[in-house]
Scaffold this motif. Structure first.
Motif, PDB file in Angstrom:
ATOM      1  N   GLU B  87       0.853  -1.196   0.000  1.00 58.20           N
ATOM      2  CA  GLU B  87       0.000   0.000   0.000  1.00 58.20           C
ATOM      3  C   GLU B  87       0.884   1.239   0.000  1.00 58.20           C
ATOM      4  OE1 GLU B  87      -3.308  -0.893  -0.335  1.00 58.20           O
ATOM      5  OE2 GLU B  87      -3.263   1.156  -1.104  1.00 58.20           O
ATOM      6  N   GLY B  88       0.657   2.097  -0.946  1.00 55.45           N
ATOM      7  CA  GLY B  88       1.466   3.301  -1.067  1.00 55.45           C
ATOM      8  C   GLY B  88       2.879   3.029  -1.566  1.00 55.45           C
ATOM      9  N   HIS B  89       3.039   1.962  -2.323  1.00 55.38           N
ATOM     10  CA  HIS B  89       4.374   1.636  -2.853  1.00 55.38           C
ATOM     11  C   HIS B  89       4.250   0.960  -4.215  1.00 55.38           C
ATOM     12  CE1 HIS B  89       8.600  -0.316  -2.036  1.00 55.38           C
ATOM     13  NE2 HIS B  89       8.593   0.532  -3.050  1.00 55.38           N
ATOM     14  N   PHE B  90       4.624   1.712  -5.258  1.00 57.81           N
ATOM     15  CA  PHE B  90       4.559   1.194  -6.617  1.00 57.81           C
ATOM     16  C   PHE B  90       5.935   1.219  -7.251  1.00 57.81           C
ATOM     17  CE2 PHE B  90       0.025   0.858  -7.470  1.00 57.81           C
ATOM     18  CZ  PHE B  90      -0.521   1.605  -6.437  1.00 57.81           C
ATOM     19  N   TYR B 103      11.491   3.244 -11.382  1.00 62.25           N
ATOM     20  CA  TYR B 103      11.076   4.363 -10.532  1.00 62.25           C
ATOM     21  C   TYR B 103      10.184   3.797  -9.433  1.00 62.25           C
ATOM     22  CZ  TYR B 103      12.223   6.941 -14.844  1.00 62.25           C
ATOM     23  OH  TYR B 103      12.843   7.442 -15.973  1.00 62.25           O
ATOM     24  N   GLU B 104      10.241   4.405  -8.256  1.00 60.54           N
ATOM     25  CA  GLU B 104       9.329   4.005  -7.188  1.00 60.54           C
ATOM     26  C   GLU B 104       8.566   5.224  -6.699  1.00 60.54           C
ATOM     27  OE1 GLU B 104      11.934   0.248  -5.505  1.00 60.54           O
ATOM     28  OE2 GLU B 104      10.966   1.592  -4.106  1.00 60.54           O
ATOM     29  N   ALA B 105       7.303   5.024  -6.396  1.00 64.24           N
ATOM     30  CA  ALA B 105       6.490   6.145  -5.922  1.00 64.24           C
ATOM     31  C   ALA B 105       5.324   5.610  -5.099  1.00 64.24           C
ATOM     32  CB  ALA B 105       5.957   6.961  -7.104  1.00 64.24           C
ATOM     33  N   LYS B 106       4.757   6.492  -4.282  1.00 63.21           N
ATOM     34  CA  LYS B 106       3.629   6.090  -3.427  1.00 63.21           C
ATOM     35  C   LYS B 106       2.341   5.951  -4.254  1.00 63.21           C
ATOM     36  CE  LYS B 106       5.639   8.454   0.542  1.00 63.21           C
ATOM     37  NZ  LYS B 106       5.531   9.586   1.466  1.00 63.21           N
ATOM     38  N   SER B 107       2.263   6.670  -5.355  1.00 59.78           N
ATOM     39  CA  SER B 107       1.067   6.590  -6.207  1.00 59.78           C
ATOM     40  C   SER B 107       1.493   6.783  -7.661  1.00 59.78           C
ATOM     41  CB  SER B 107       0.058   7.678  -5.809  1.00 59.78           C
ATOM     42  OG  SER B 107       0.581   8.971  -6.104  1.00 59.78           O
ATOM     43  N   ALA B 300      -4.930  11.561  -5.901  1.00 56.29           N
ATOM     44  CA  ALA B 300      -3.632  10.995  -5.514  1.00 56.29           C
ATOM     45  C   ALA B 300      -3.110  11.695  -4.256  1.00 56.29           C
ATOM     46  CB  ALA B 300      -2.618  11.129  -6.654  1.00 56.29           C
ATOM     47  N   VAL B 301      -3.293  12.990  -4.177  1.00 56.57           N
ATOM     48  CA  VAL B 301      -2.878  13.756  -2.999  1.00 56.57           C
ATOM     49  C   VAL B 301      -3.610  13.231  -1.764  1.00 56.57           C
ATOM     50  CG1 VAL B 301      -2.996  16.019  -1.878  1.00 56.57           C
ATOM     51  CG2 VAL B 301      -2.254  15.859  -4.250  1.00 56.57           C
ATOM     52  N   THR B 302      -4.914  13.034  -1.892  1.00 49.06           N
ATOM     53  CA  THR B 302      -5.726  12.519  -0.779  1.00 49.06           C
ATOM     54  C   THR B 302      -5.242  11.135  -0.375  1.00 49.06           C
ATOM     55  OG1 THR B 302      -7.642  13.732  -1.621  1.00 49.06           O
ATOM     56  CG2 THR B 302      -8.093  11.967  -0.049  1.00 49.06           C
ATOM     57  N   TYR B 303      -4.998  10.289  -1.348  1.00 48.55           N
ATOM     58  CA  TYR B 303      -4.532   8.915  -1.099  1.00 48.55           C
ATOM     59  C   TYR B 303      -3.203   8.937  -0.341  1.00 48.55           C
ATOM     60  CZ  TYR B 303      -2.444   4.364  -2.101  1.00 48.55           C
ATOM     61  OH  TYR B 303      -1.808   3.152  -1.988  1.00 48.55           O
ATOM     62  N   VAL B 304      -2.262   9.727  -0.828  1.00 52.56           N
ATOM     63  CA  VAL B 304      -0.928   9.778  -0.221  1.00 52.56           C
ATOM     64  C   VAL B 304      -0.994  10.328   1.200  1.00 52.56           C
ATOM     65  CG1 VAL B 304       1.327  10.937  -0.382  1.00 52.56           C
ATOM     66  CG2 VAL B 304       0.337   9.864  -2.403  1.00 52.56           C
ATOM     67  N   ASN B 305      -1.808  11.352   1.384  1.00 47.71           N
ATOM     68  CA  ASN B 305      -1.920  11.964   2.723  1.00 47.71           C
ATOM     69  C   ASN B 305      -2.538  11.023   3.741  1.00 47.71           C
ATOM     70  OD1 ASN B 305      -0.688  14.299   1.896  1.00 47.71           O
ATOM     71  ND2 ASN B 305      -2.573  15.436   1.571  1.00 47.71           N
ATOM     72  N   LYS B 306      -3.300  10.043   3.262  1.00 47.66           N
ATOM     73  CA  LYS B 306      -3.966   9.111   4.182  1.00 47.66           C
ATOM     74  C   LYS B 306      -3.090   7.907   4.518  1.00 47.66           C
ATOM     75  CE  LYS B 306      -8.842   9.919   3.366  1.00 47.66           C
ATOM     76  NZ  LYS B 306     -10.001   9.586   2.541  1.00 47.66           N
ATOM     77  N   LEU B 307      -1.937   7.785   3.845  1.00 48.16           N
ATOM     78  CA  LEU B 307      -1.085   6.625   4.073  1.00 48.16           C
ATOM     79  C   LEU B 307      -0.490   6.669   5.466  1.00 48.16           C
ATOM     80  CD1 LEU B 307       0.822   6.492   0.655  1.00 48.16           C
ATOM     81  CD2 LEU B 307      -0.841   4.818   1.473  1.00 48.16           C
ATOM     82  N   ALA B 308      -0.282   5.498   6.024  1.00 50.59           N
ATOM     83  CA  ALA B 308       0.342   5.423   7.353  1.00 50.59           C
ATOM     84  C   ALA B 308       1.756   5.991   7.274  1.00 50.59           C
ATOM     85  CB  ALA B 308       0.380   3.968   7.805  1.00 50.59           C
ATOM     86  N   PRO B 309       2.182   6.732   8.294  1.00 50.12           N
ATOM     87  CA  PRO B 309       3.510   7.358   8.246  1.00 50.12           C
ATOM     88  C   PRO B 309       4.644   6.311   8.234  1.00 50.12           C
ATOM     89  CG  PRO B 309       2.472   7.698  10.382  1.00 50.12           C
ATOM     90  CD  PRO B 309       1.449   7.017   9.521  1.00 50.12           C
TER      91      PRO B 309
END
Lengths: 77, 309
Positions: B87-90, B103-107, B300-309
């Protein structure tokens, strides 16, 4: 000497010209719509009917092929 | 790790990038080349704010706008595979300058658009670039004062015929349907063209030529008779196929292979978004692609902001 065979509204022709300008490479643009002889030259050099065709000192590149042009112009990306 | 990666360098990708930048997200924008179908659209009259603009100019405006926010698109990048590692890792595997890059990114926001469909008839591949073309805007001028044919019964076909009416000696416009479809104003302009000959119920069966194209063969859908046209140019405008073959295999797609998205432009995989002509959106228009790019970015901003720290 770099020659680019183009037509007026061809996006890939614009990209090829922008690429040359970015890399500081001088080129001559030949508009094949305005010049029937240039059209024949294009077909003779490239064996096909599409633009852009880029002649880099006699080596012919059909279409905007960034990597191939970098190689021919000995430009590091 | 980046907050996002945007894949695609045209309308949807531009819109997504601008919004991500304004939200101070850490991201990169990658694409094969800049401009996509917008750049080869020719004259655009329906993009709000511009009564008339050339596709090359609009693509240039898009590039200037992303650069205004300090985004430098990475070009020459061909994405081969997207995988979700958690989750949050692509991970996005791509080819760049002959090398594989990851490349790696959260979304991820996929805005890769589409490419022209082929007729799948004998001679088509052989004569591609030798009289067969999928871009009238690009190659039309090469056929000044020649006899050509446009194959395709939608707006792109109409636009091709309208353009070639001004350039060619004669342009046949073929459609397999009983009539052209799409924008009535384009259809009227097409049929009023003095050099246009409209042929409905025509199914193209073969492209013929020697070193270059010399003609096409088609079948009359009603009489089943085979007929030939002597032409030097063949402009194929029969629709588009989505550029989505690098998506994870289990991602939901429709029958046309387009990526299915919800109202937040999220695919069936959380954190993986898609926008523009690559999606199953009913209408493929620049304005719609821009709108979806914005939705995808904000989601995507909403999704990333909701990810566990």
């Amino acid at each position: 000497m770099v020659k680019i065979y183009t037509t007026s509204a061809c996006h890939y022709c614009v990209m090829a010209k922008d690429f040359m300008r970015d890399k500081g490479v001088d080129f001559v643009e030949i508009d094949v719509m305005k010049d029937e002889k240039a059209r024949d030259e294009l077909i003779e050099k490239s064996g096909q009917l599409g633009v852009p065709v880029i002649d880099v000192n006699g080596k012919i590149v059909v279409g905007f092929q960034r990597e191939k042009l970098e190689e021919l112009l000995e430009i590091t990306a | 790790m980046d907050d996002a990666i945007v894949i695609g360098g045209s309308a949807a990708g531009t819109a997504a990038a601008i919004y991500l930048a304004r939200r101070k997200m850490k991201f990169r924008l990658v694409a094969m080349e800049w401009g996509g179908e917008v750049a080869v659209s020719g004259e655009i009259g329906n993009y709000p704010g511009f009564t008339k603009i050339d596709g090359v100019a609009l693509a240039r405006n898009f590039l200037e706008h992303v650069k205004f926010y300090g985004i430098e698109p990475e070009l020459g990048v061909r994405v081969a595979k997207i995988q979700k590692l958690g989750e949050g890792h692509f991970s996005v595997e791509a080819e760049k300058s002959g090398k594989t890059v990851v490349y790696e990114a959260k979304s991820v926001i996929v805005a890769t658009g589409s490419h022209p469909k082929e007729l799948n008839v004998p001679g088509e591949k052989e004569f591609r670039g030798k009289g067969v073309t999928y871009c009238t805007v690009c190659d039309g001028p090469l056929f000044k004062d020649k006899v050509v044919v446009t194959i395709g019964g939608g707006d792109s076909g109409s636009e091709s015929g309208i353009m070639m009416n001004e350039i060619a000696k004669k342009v046949y416009v073929l459609t397999k349907n009983p009539d052209m479809k799409g924008d009535p104003s384009l259809i009227s302009r097409l049929k009023a063209g003095r050099n246009v000959t409209f042929i409905p119920n025509a199914i193209t069966t073969r492209v013929i030529g020697d070193k270059l194209v010399t003609g096409v063969e088609y079948e009359d859908a009603i009489t089943k008779e085979k007929k030939n046209l002597s032409v030097e140019g063949v402009f194929v405008h029969i629709g588009m196929s989505p550029n989505a073959n690098f998506m994870p295999l289990d991602i939901e797609k429709n029958k046309q292979g387009e990526i299915v998205v919800d109202q937040n432009c999220m695919t069936s995989e959380p954190g993986l978004f898609a926008a523009g002509d690559v999606t199953g959106v009913s209408f493929k228009q620049i304005g719609i692609a821009v709108g979806q790019g914005i939705i995808a970015a904000l989601a995507a901003v909403t999704y990333v902001n909701k990810l566990a720290p």
